[in-house]
Enzyme design. Sequence first.
Site, PDB file in Angstrom:
ATOM      1  N   LYS A 182       0.855  -1.191   0.000  1.00 18.81           N
ATOM      2  CA  LYS A 182       0.000   0.000   0.000  1.00 18.81           C
ATOM      3  C   LYS A 182       0.889   1.238   0.000  1.00 18.81           C
ATOM      4  CE  LYS A 182      -3.923   1.906   2.635  1.00 18.81           C
ATOM      5  NZ  LYS A 182      -4.788   1.696   3.822  1.00 18.81           N
ATOM      6  N   SER A 236      -9.627   1.370   2.988  1.00 17.35           N
ATOM      7  CA  SER A 236      -8.846   2.185   2.065  1.00 17.35           C
ATOM      8  C   SER A 236      -7.770   1.416   1.306  1.00 17.35           C
ATOM      9  CB  SER A 236      -8.173   3.335   2.839  1.00 17.35           C
ATOM     10  OG  SER A 236      -7.273   2.820   3.810  1.00 17.35           O
ATOM     11  N   SER A 260      -9.748  -0.765   7.132  1.00 17.80           N
ATOM     12  CA  SER A 260      -9.080  -0.685   5.840  1.00 17.80           C
ATOM     13  C   SER A 260      -8.304  -1.893   5.342  1.00 17.80           C
ATOM     14  CB  SER A 260      -8.183   0.544   5.804  1.00 17.80           C
ATOM     15  OG  SER A 260      -8.952   1.708   5.958  1.00 17.80           O
TER      16      SER A 260
END
Length: 497
Positions: free
Chosen positions: A88, A163, A187
């Site tokens: 990420k 997310s 997330s």
Amino acid sequence: MSIENVGFTLEEATISSVHEAMKRGELTCRQLVEMYIKRIEAYDKKGPSLNSVIMINPKALEIADELDKKFKESGFTGTLHGIPVLLKDNVDTGDMPTTAGSLSLEGVVPEDDAFITKKLKEAGAVIIAKANLHEFAVWGETVSSILGQTINPYDLTRTPGGSSGGTGAGIAANFGIIGIGTDTINSVRSPSSACSLVGLRPTVGLVSRDGIVPYSMTQDTAGPIMRTVEDAARVLDVIAGYDPADPQTAWSIGHIPETYTAFLNKDGLKGKRIGVLKSAFGTKDIHQEVNEVINNSLEEMKKNGATLVPIEENIDTDKLVKEVSVHLYDLKAHLNVYLQDLGSRAEVNSLADVIASGKYHEGIEENIKFAETLDIGTPEYNERLIKRAQLRDQVMRIMAEHNLDAIVYPHQKRPVVKVGQPQAERNGVIGSVTGFPSCVVPAGFTKPTDTAPIGVPVGLEILCREWDEGRLIEIAYGFEQATHFRKAPVSVPCLEG
């Protein structure tokens, strides 16, 4: 070289299937990385255009060659030798930009790797790409100013959750083997639920947050987003542990087993008492498909030796997000520390600078402008911390009264939303506000439709007590091995040759 020629199947590959093929001399790290890059090139900006990858590591093949050389000389360099990672893009990489999905940080290369990036590299893993996220990780649809909207590979009209949705969509689409996400409210688990994956949010303090763009250090953690529970356990072994740069990790000492893989017990459900949190289920028509999938999963748990205990006590997850979670209160103070440390490397050194720059997606504007008016240490903030402590006690009391090993519920009460809609009715806040570990596992799919040929994935969330990752993995693995609900998306088929 074709996948068939090497006797190795790339799709749904695991750490052990890669290592077995390498030991047999049928696969090199270079071939593996080339195959994944080929898939990213075929499907991320072309074909279904999942738009999950911000940047492929320009040195990935060079790193792979070096690992192949070391393998010839002395065998595997570590437990994750040659295994490609989708990281990420709010996790620092000292050799690539880390943007948190924001144009305000475009091209900004951090001083060094995050603690978990270092740990993955030391174990022999290859950071193959940086993955898209909801900008600054502030919500759950995975849209950013740096890349735009990531798409769910199971239904190209839907979001992948968030997310960490770039990681989720990419791992589901077989763009890598290891996925790393971060989790402040939902997330890691939201994209896992939406993309038929295993997402493990560890106890806060088990995994260092050093070098991760912060949202709320009270609630932030990082965890694996994988296709199998076994691989999640293997990654947790590598990234867990004490880091002086994150004092919270000092609490992990004495709580980490020699290996989490010791808990990979096929009969992991047998004899477990599992609470079913009824208030986390929806009651309207829009919730029915998810409820059917989850109820079927609960039956599977019973069939495999678990005792299910209904929990009638009401825990209102929407209320927890609005009235207990401290994410927006922490954002300014905690993000500013990270941005200030960037110094002259970045044009922005505070949240106020980000807002003034205008270089962010309009979708986060309301949240970041509101966060700029909030702060830590205020009476309202302290009241939330008290409510947080009360929730921790409430969950522990429920588990004690019913003699429970875990509590389960649907991660999201309804299927993950369509592109353009805000994420709704997610239950991950229980784990993030308490700081307790939880894991989402594939629970099945909704009914197929024109846009979702095999249906939309649904995730079952399992919550355990603080530091009880071993039991969490045991329950998740037992469930996974009994059901095998994970299916690859049809939008990204096997590539020929």
